[in-house]
Motif scaffolding. Structure first.
Motif, PDB file in Angstrom:
ATOM      1  N   SER A   1     -50.941 116.622  35.308  1.00  0.00           N
ATOM      2  CA  SER A   1     -50.171 115.473  34.829  1.00  0.00           C
ATOM      3  C   SER A   1     -49.653 115.666  33.420  1.00  0.00           C
ATOM      4  CB  SER A   1     -51.027 114.199  34.884  1.00  0.00           C
ATOM      5  OG  SER A   1     -52.051 114.237  33.898  1.00  0.00           O
ATOM      6  N   GLN A   2     -49.873 116.853  32.835  1.00  0.00           N
ATOM      7  CA  GLN A   2     -49.394 117.194  31.498  1.00  0.00           C
ATOM      8  C   GLN A   2     -49.917 116.209  30.457  1.00  0.00           C
ATOM      9  OE1 GLN A   2     -45.540 119.216  31.171  1.00  0.00           O
ATOM     10  NE2 GLN A   2     -44.985 118.139  33.030  1.00  0.00           N
ATOM     11  N   ASN A   3     -51.207 115.987  30.501  1.00  0.00           N
ATOM     12  CA  ASN A   3     -51.859 115.124  29.527  1.00  0.00           C
ATOM     13  C   ASN A   3     -51.565 115.597  28.111  1.00  0.00           C
ATOM     14  OD1 ASN A   3     -54.104 114.059  27.851  1.00  0.00           O
ATOM     15  ND2 ASN A   3     -54.909 113.353  29.808  1.00  0.00           N
ATOM     16  N   ILE A   4     -51.222 114.657  27.200  1.00  0.00           N
ATOM     17  CA  ILE A   4     -50.907 115.066  25.826  1.00  0.00           C
ATOM     18  C   ILE A   4     -52.080 114.839  24.876  1.00  0.00           C
ATOM     19  CG2 ILE A   4     -48.424 114.763  26.078  1.00  0.00           C
ATOM     20  CD1 ILE A   4     -48.682 112.114  24.596  1.00  0.00           C
ATOM     21  N   THR A   5     -53.268 114.517  25.448  1.00  0.00           N
ATOM     22  CA  THR A   5     -54.460 114.407  24.616  1.00  0.00           C
ATOM     23  C   THR A   5     -55.151 115.769  24.614  1.00  0.00           C
ATOM     24  OG1 THR A   5     -54.687 112.097  25.297  1.00  0.00           O
ATOM     25  CG2 THR A   5     -56.562 113.082  24.195  1.00  0.00           C
ATOM     26  N   PHE A   6     -54.721 116.625  23.695  1.00  0.00           N
ATOM     27  CA  PHE A   6     -55.288 117.967  23.673  1.00  0.00           C
ATOM     28  C   PHE A   6     -55.204 118.538  22.271  1.00  0.00           C
ATOM     29  CE2 PHE A   6     -50.856 118.418  25.271  1.00  0.00           C
ATOM     30  CZ  PHE A   6     -50.315 119.168  24.240  1.00  0.00           C
ATOM     31  N   ASP A   7     -56.001 119.597  22.032  1.00  0.00           N
ATOM     32  CA  ASP A   7     -55.962 120.356  20.782  1.00  0.00           C
ATOM     33  C   ASP A   7     -55.380 121.731  21.078  1.00  0.00           C
ATOM     34  OD1 ASP A   7     -57.218 118.289  19.448  1.00  0.00           O
ATOM     35  OD2 ASP A   7     -59.222 119.149  19.678  1.00  0.00           O
ATOM     36  N   LEU A   8     -54.572 122.232  20.152  1.00  0.00           N
ATOM     37  CA  LEU A   8     -54.056 123.588  20.226  1.00  0.00           C
ATOM     38  C   LEU A   8     -54.593 124.373  19.041  1.00  0.00           C
ATOM     39  CD1 LEU A   8     -50.354 122.862  21.223  1.00  0.00           C
ATOM     40  CD2 LEU A   8     -52.106 123.912  22.667  1.00  0.00           C
ATOM     41  N   LEU A   9     -55.136 125.553  19.311  1.00  0.00           N
ATOM     42  CA  LEU A   9     -55.739 126.386  18.273  1.00  0.00           C
ATOM     43  C   LEU A   9     -55.158 127.791  18.330  1.00  0.00           C
ATOM     44  CD1 LEU A   9     -59.462 125.387  18.974  1.00  0.00           C
ATOM     45  CD2 LEU A   9     -57.981 124.405  17.216  1.00  0.00           C
ATOM     46  N   ASN A  10     -55.057 128.420  17.161  1.00  0.00           N
ATOM     47  CA  ASN A  10     -54.719 129.845  17.123  1.00  0.00           C
ATOM     48  C   ASN A  10     -55.640 130.540  16.138  1.00  0.00           C
ATOM     49  OD1 ASN A  10     -53.575 129.607  14.461  1.00  0.00           O
ATOM     50  ND2 ASN A  10     -51.702 128.815  15.384  1.00  0.00           N
ATOM     51  N   ASP A  11     -55.434 131.823  15.933  1.00  0.00           N
ATOM     52  CA  ASP A  11     -56.364 132.611  15.109  1.00  0.00           C
ATOM     53  C   ASP A  11     -56.510 132.065  13.692  1.00  0.00           C
ATOM     54  OD1 ASP A  11     -56.729 134.342  17.242  1.00  0.00           O
ATOM     55  OD2 ASP A  11     -55.109 135.663  16.623  1.00  0.00           O
ATOM     56  N   LYS A  12     -55.450 131.450  13.153  1.00  0.00           N
ATOM     57  CA  LYS A  12     -55.493 130.936  11.783  1.00  0.00           C
ATOM     58  C   LYS A  12     -56.449 129.761  11.623  1.00  0.00           C
ATOM     59  CE  LYS A  12     -50.707 132.345  10.863  1.00  0.00           C
ATOM     60  NZ  LYS A  12     -49.346 131.877  10.504  1.00  0.00           N
ATOM     61  N   ASP A  13     -56.810 129.118  12.733  1.00  0.00           N
ATOM     62  CA  ASP A  13     -57.714 127.971  12.670  1.00  0.00           C
ATOM     63  C   ASP A  13     -59.178 128.387  12.580  1.00  0.00           C
ATOM     64  OD1 ASP A  13     -55.687 125.893  12.969  1.00  0.00           O
ATOM     65  OD2 ASP A  13     -55.452 126.666  15.018  1.00  0.00           O
ATOM     66  N   PHE A  14     -59.463 129.668  12.804  1.00  0.00           N
ATOM     67  CA  PHE A  14     -60.841 130.149  12.827  1.00  0.00           C
ATOM     68  C   PHE A  14     -61.214 130.767  11.479  1.00  0.00           C
ATOM     69  CE2 PHE A  14     -59.647 129.738  17.158  1.00  0.00           C
ATOM     70  CZ  PHE A  14     -60.812 129.571  17.903  1.00  0.00           C
ATOM     71  N   ILE A  15     -62.466 130.607  11.090  1.00  0.00           N
ATOM     72  CA  ILE A  15     -63.013 131.229   9.884  1.00  0.00           C
ATOM     73  C   ILE A  15     -64.078 132.236  10.313  1.00  0.00           C
ATOM     74  CG2 ILE A  15     -64.245 130.858   7.716  1.00  0.00           C
ATOM     75  CD1 ILE A  15     -63.080 128.052   7.642  1.00  0.00           C
ATOM     76  N   ASN A  16     -63.820 133.503  10.030  1.00  0.00           N
ATOM     77  CA  ASN A  16     -64.724 134.578  10.456  1.00  0.00           C
ATOM     78  C   ASN A  16     -64.980 134.520  11.963  1.00  0.00           C
ATOM     79  OD1 ASN A  16     -65.013 135.536   7.785  1.00  0.00           O
ATOM     80  ND2 ASN A  16     -66.605 134.012   7.384  1.00  0.00           N
ATOM     81  N   GLY A  17     -63.928 134.177  12.705  1.00  0.00           N
ATOM     82  CA  GLY A  17     -64.031 134.171  14.155  1.00  0.00           C
ATOM     83  C   GLY A  17     -64.757 132.977  14.745  1.00  0.00           C
ATOM     84  N   LYS A  18     -64.968 131.916  13.967  1.00  0.00           N
ATOM     85  CA  LYS A  18     -65.684 130.733  14.452  1.00  0.00           C
ATOM     86  C   LYS A  18     -64.920 129.468  14.092  1.00  0.00           C
ATOM     87  CE  LYS A  18     -69.512 132.930  15.823  1.00  0.00           C
ATOM     88  NZ  LYS A  18     -70.040 132.927  17.211  1.00  0.00           N
ATOM     89  N   ILE A  19     -65.046 128.461  14.926  1.00  0.00           N
ATOM     90  CA  ILE A  19     -64.506 127.143  14.598  1.00  0.00           C
ATOM     91  C   ILE A  19     -65.448 126.072  15.146  1.00  0.00           C
ATOM     92  CG2 ILE A  19     -63.064 126.941  16.674  1.00  0.00           C
ATOM     93  CD1 ILE A  19     -61.005 125.475  14.930  1.00  0.00           C
ATOM     94  N   THR A  20     -65.635 125.009  14.371  1.00  0.00           N
ATOM     95  CA  THR A  20     -66.431 123.855  14.773  1.00  0.00           C
ATOM     96  C   THR A  20     -65.558 122.617  14.641  1.00  0.00           C
ATOM     97  OG1 THR A  20     -68.504 124.861  14.047  1.00  0.00           O
ATOM     98  CG2 THR A  20     -68.480 122.465  14.303  1.00  0.00           C
ATOM     99  N   VAL A  21     -65.498 121.817  15.688  1.00  0.00           N
ATOM    100  CA  VAL A  21     -64.654 120.620  15.699  1.00  0.00           C
ATOM    101  C   VAL A  21     -65.495 119.419  16.101  1.00  0.00           C
ATOM    102  CG1 VAL A  21     -62.684 119.466  16.783  1.00  0.00           C
ATOM    103  CG2 VAL A  21     -62.559 121.905  16.240  1.00  0.00           C
TER     104      VAL A  21
END
Length: 292
Positions: free
Chosen positions: A198-218
């Motif tokens: 249904s192409q829900n627009i409640t989502f997060d998009l992430l790429n490599d720049k969002d990670f610190i030392n290969g990790k991300i916490t949200v």
């Protein structure tokens, strides 16, 4: 600050109206009607594809965008199509029309890093096709969801690791139940497939720049008014092309964009059509919401 913002918008409105030229007659060239496609591979052979058609710019249709995704007139759904997926691993599979505009197979042999082609026929004529590659599945490191005490506010917490040696793009999708859903109904694969299509627009998009030392916490609020005791969340490793498609789709649904009346042209890998053919396999979690 609020009064300042109101004043700025008022001044902008006055400026625009003062510069408004005399109305002139316009002849709007109509684009030919085309078909549109979206796809979702659930895993374990389950693949869903939706097929719809576009409408002309001057036509009035019951279409719009809200927190549950794109809402459009059911007359735009295509129920008489023939949808076939082919792979360079030798598979050819015709999908079954399970509901108007929705085509599903439970036995698709989708293999990581292999190329696949989707073909859509209407009245025995191919109306659109596309090709894509199956990305490698990724998983959450950890994920949980909780309800804020004495409220309907639901938050989610998750951690993801990134392979820093590769260029990666990620989609985190929150499959929030809407008003039409039975709140007490447990999510089935069929419900999940339909919701993801249904192409829900409640989502997060992430790429490599969002990670610190290969990790991300949200940690974030996904709903201020959620009554169900379960929440479905998925993580997908997606292609760069599909990432930019979703970026444009999200822009198309923002309040500020609607104020500006900006036209968003969504990128597509569909030949002779619109939408995006993709085969990312989600790490799908159906979580019990605990109270905090």
């Amino acid at each position: 600050m609020k009064k300042f913002i109101i004043i700025i918008f008022s001044l902008l409105a006055m400026y625009i109206s003062s510069c408004k030229p005399e109305p002139i007659d316009l002849l709007v060239k109509q684009s030919p009607q085309r078909y549109a496609l979206s796809s979702q591979y659930i895993g374990n052979g389950v693949l869903g594809v939706s097929v719809s058609k576009t409408f002309e710019a001057l036509q009035t249709k019951n279409n719009g965008i809200d927190s549950t995704g794109f809402n459009f007139d059911s007359s735009l759904l295509v129920g008489n199509a023939k949808v076939i997926i082919k792979g360079n691993n030798g598979i050819t599979k015709e999908l079954i029309n399970v509901e108007k505009g929705i085509y599903v197979t439970e036995t698709a042999e989708i293999i990581d890093l292999k190329n696949y082609t989707i073909e859509v026929f209407v009245d025995n004529k191919m109306v659109m096709n596309a090709q894509t590659n199956k990305p490698i599945k990724v998983n959450f490191d950890s994920i949980s969801t909780y309800r804020v005490s004495n409220s309907k506010v639901v938050n989610v917490y998750y951690q993801i690791s990134d392979n820093i040696t590769e260029e990666n793009y990620y989609l985190v999708n929150y499959l929030i139940k809407n008003k039409q859903d039975n709140i007490n109904q447990q999510p089935t694969p069929e419900i999940i497939a339909k919701r993801m299509l249904s192409q829900n627009i409640t989502f997060d998009l992430l790429n490599d720049k969002d990670f610190i030392n290969g990790k991300i916490t949200v940690e974030k609020t996904v709903s201020d008014n959620y009554e169900s005791d379960t929440l479905a969340v998925s993580l997908s490793n997606i292609s760069k092309g599909y990432y930019h498609f979703l970026v444009a789709q999200k822009r198309a649904g923002t309040w500020f964009n609607q104020l500006r009346g900006e036209v968003i042209n969504l990128p597509s890998n569909i030949i002779n059509g619109y939408g995006y053919f993709q085969l990312s396999e989600p790490d799908l979690r159906i979580l019990d919401i605990y109270k905090k």
